[in-house]
Design a protein around this motif. Structure first.
Motif, PDB file in Angstrom:
ATOM      1  N   THR A   1       1.014  -1.159   0.276  1.00 26.04           N
ATOM      2  CA  THR A   1      -0.078   0.254   0.005  1.00 26.04           C
ATOM      3  C   THR A   1       0.872   1.294   0.075  1.00 26.04           C
ATOM      4  O   THR A   1       0.570   2.335  -0.833  1.00 26.04           O
ATOM      5  N   ARG A   2       1.764   1.248   0.714  1.00 28.00           N
ATOM      6  CA  ARG A   2       2.864   2.472   0.892  1.00 28.00           C
ATOM      7  C   ARG A   2       3.521   2.494  -0.551  1.00 28.00           C
ATOM      8  O   ARG A   2       3.613   3.919  -0.918  1.00 28.00           O
ATOM      9  N   LYS A   3       4.058   1.816  -1.037  1.00 23.21           N
ATOM     10  CA  LYS A   3       4.653   1.841  -2.229  1.00 23.21           C
ATOM     11  C   LYS A   3       3.837   2.499  -3.184  1.00 23.21           C
ATOM     12  O   LYS A   3       4.457   3.226  -4.139  1.00 23.21           O
ATOM     13  N   LEU A   4       2.822   1.559  -3.635  1.00 20.95           N
ATOM     14  CA  LEU A   4       1.806   2.006  -4.236  1.00 20.95           C
ATOM     15  C   LEU A   4       1.230   3.438  -4.217  1.00 20.95           C
ATOM     16  O   LEU A   4       1.285   4.310  -5.110  1.00 20.95           O
ATOM     17  N   ASN A   5       1.017   3.759  -3.145  1.00 25.21           N
ATOM     18  CA  ASN A   5       0.369   5.182  -2.792  1.00 25.21           C
ATOM     19  C   ASN A   5       1.459   6.214  -2.870  1.00 25.21           C
ATOM     20  O   ASN A   5       1.384   7.406  -2.921  1.00 25.21           O
ATOM     21  N   THR A   6       2.877   5.900  -2.941  1.00 22.65           N
ATOM     22  CA  THR A   6       3.874   6.857  -3.096  1.00 22.65           C
ATOM     23  C   THR A   6       4.188   6.918  -4.642  1.00 22.65           C
ATOM     24  O   THR A   6       5.281   7.796  -4.938  1.00 22.65           O
TER      25      THR A   6
ATOM     26  N   ALA B   1       6.153   0.135 -10.154  1.00 20.71           N
ATOM     27  CA  ALA B   1       6.324   0.549  -8.686  1.00 20.71           C
ATOM     28  C   ALA B   1       6.884  -0.855  -7.905  1.00 20.71           C
ATOM     29  O   ALA B   1       7.661  -0.400  -7.010  1.00 20.71           O
ATOM     30  N   LEU B   2       6.491  -2.049  -8.328  1.00 20.76           N
ATOM     31  CA  LEU B   2       6.732  -3.256  -7.330  1.00 20.76           C
ATOM     32  C   LEU B   2       7.651  -4.205  -8.147  1.00 20.76           C
ATOM     33  O   LEU B   2       8.409  -5.054  -7.284  1.00 20.76           O
ATOM     34  N   ASP B   3       7.892  -4.386  -9.152  1.00 20.64           N
ATOM     35  CA  ASP B   3       8.785  -5.482  -9.955  1.00 20.64           C
ATOM     36  C   ASP B   3      10.138  -4.957  -9.549  1.00 20.64           C
ATOM     37  O   ASP B   3      10.871  -3.728  -9.375  1.00 20.64           O
ATOM     38  N   LEU B   4      10.992  -5.797  -8.847  1.00 19.62           N
ATOM     39  CA  LEU B   4      12.302  -5.818  -8.160  1.00 19.62           C
ATOM     40  C   LEU B   4      12.253  -4.798  -6.917  1.00 19.62           C
ATOM     41  O   LEU B   4      13.308  -4.532  -6.790  1.00 19.62           O
ATOM     42  N   PHE B   5      11.218  -4.588  -6.482  1.00 22.65           N
ATOM     43  CA  PHE B   5      11.003  -3.700  -5.114  1.00 22.65           C
ATOM     44  C   PHE B   5      11.495  -4.513  -4.153  1.00 22.65           C
ATOM     45  O   PHE B   5      11.298  -5.820  -4.045  1.00 22.65           O
ATOM     46  N   LYS B   6      12.451  -4.125  -3.312  1.00 25.63           N
ATOM     47  CA  LYS B   6      12.950  -4.811  -2.126  1.00 25.63           C
ATOM     48  C   LYS B   6      12.828  -4.018  -0.931  1.00 25.63           C
ATOM     49  O   LYS B   6      13.004  -2.765  -1.064  1.00 25.63           O
TER      50      LYS B   6
ATOM     51  N   PHE C   1      10.180  -8.489  -4.318  1.00 27.09           N
ATOM     52  CA  PHE C   1       9.193  -8.770  -5.182  1.00 27.09           C
ATOM     53  C   PHE C   1       9.580  -8.821  -6.728  1.00 27.09           C
ATOM     54  O   PHE C   1      10.283  -8.129  -7.083  1.00 27.09           O
ATOM     55  N   ARG C   2       8.949  -9.579  -7.395  1.00 26.43           N
ATOM     56  CA  ARG C   2       9.297  -9.915  -8.770  1.00 26.43           C
ATOM     57  C   ARG C   2       7.997  -9.971  -9.430  1.00 26.43           C
ATOM     58  O   ARG C   2       7.171 -11.027  -9.216  1.00 26.43           O
ATOM     59  N   PHE C   3       7.776  -9.289 -10.733  1.00 23.98           N
ATOM     60  CA  PHE C   3       6.719  -9.578 -11.676  1.00 23.98           C
ATOM     61  C   PHE C   3       6.508 -10.759 -12.253  1.00 23.98           C
ATOM     62  O   PHE C   3       7.432 -11.425 -12.768  1.00 23.98           O
ATOM     63  N   GLU C   4       5.444 -11.464 -12.223  1.00 24.20           N
ATOM     64  CA  GLU C   4       5.131 -12.964 -12.758  1.00 24.20           C
ATOM     65  C   GLU C   4       3.901 -12.856 -14.096  1.00 24.20           C
ATOM     66  O   GLU C   4       4.723 -13.145 -15.313  1.00 24.20           O
ATOM     67  N   THR C   5       3.174 -12.361 -13.832  1.00 22.79           N
ATOM     68  CA  THR C   5       2.051 -12.452 -14.896  1.00 22.79           C
ATOM     69  C   THR C   5       0.712 -11.220 -14.734  1.00 22.79           C
ATOM     70  O   THR C   5       0.805 -10.716 -13.960  1.00 22.79           O
TER      71      THR C   5
END
Length: 136
Positions: A10-15, A88-93, A107-111
């Motif tokens: 939530t924090r990562k997406l909202n920022t 925002a989230l792919d390869l986010f650590k 995090f790693r994007f899949e599909t």
């Protein structure tokens, strides 16, 4: 540990400026969109937990699938929401602490897939990520 993961998503997406532009501000919810919330909006759900970290400290990591569902009145809006989600989230650590234990989540994007919710006449995209959680 999963409550903290939800807060980090939530924090990562909202920022993310791109995500907020596509989705609106503070419209990311766990599992369901509350009644009365205007679209576009996004949900997240934790699924398929494997190698769950045990209380006995015998496992030091686990894999989690996370579904981010982007809902909107138009296909184009869901495209922008999903694209911003991946950016925002792919390869986010992120490092976080829960119950006095330190973890790292990667995090790693899949599909990605398209859907149409006929009864509500809403478009949505499911974006699936793998999240590796490691006990530090």
């Amino acid at each position: 540990m999963f409550q903290a993961i939800g807060k980090e998503i939530t924090r990562k997406l909202n920022t993310s400026t791109e995500f907020v532009t596509a989705n609106g501000n503070n419209k990311v919810f766990p599992v369901i969109i509350p009644q009365g919330v205007q679209y576009p909006a996004t949900t997240f759900e934790i699924m398929n937990v494997s190698n769950f970290l045990s209380k006995g400290n015998s496992l030091n990591s686990c894999d989690v699938s996370i579904r981010i569902a982007c809902f909107a009145d138009s296909y184009f809006t869901t495209y922008n929401q999903a694209k911003a989600t991946v950016e925002a989230l792919d390869l986010f650590k992120v490092n976080y602490t829960e119950d006095g234990i330190s973890y790292t989540a990667k995090f790693r994007f899949e599909t990605l897939d398209d859907e149409y919710f006929k009864s509500a006449e809403k478009f949505y995209k499911n974006v699936i990520f793998n999240c590796l959680i490691i006990k530090n």
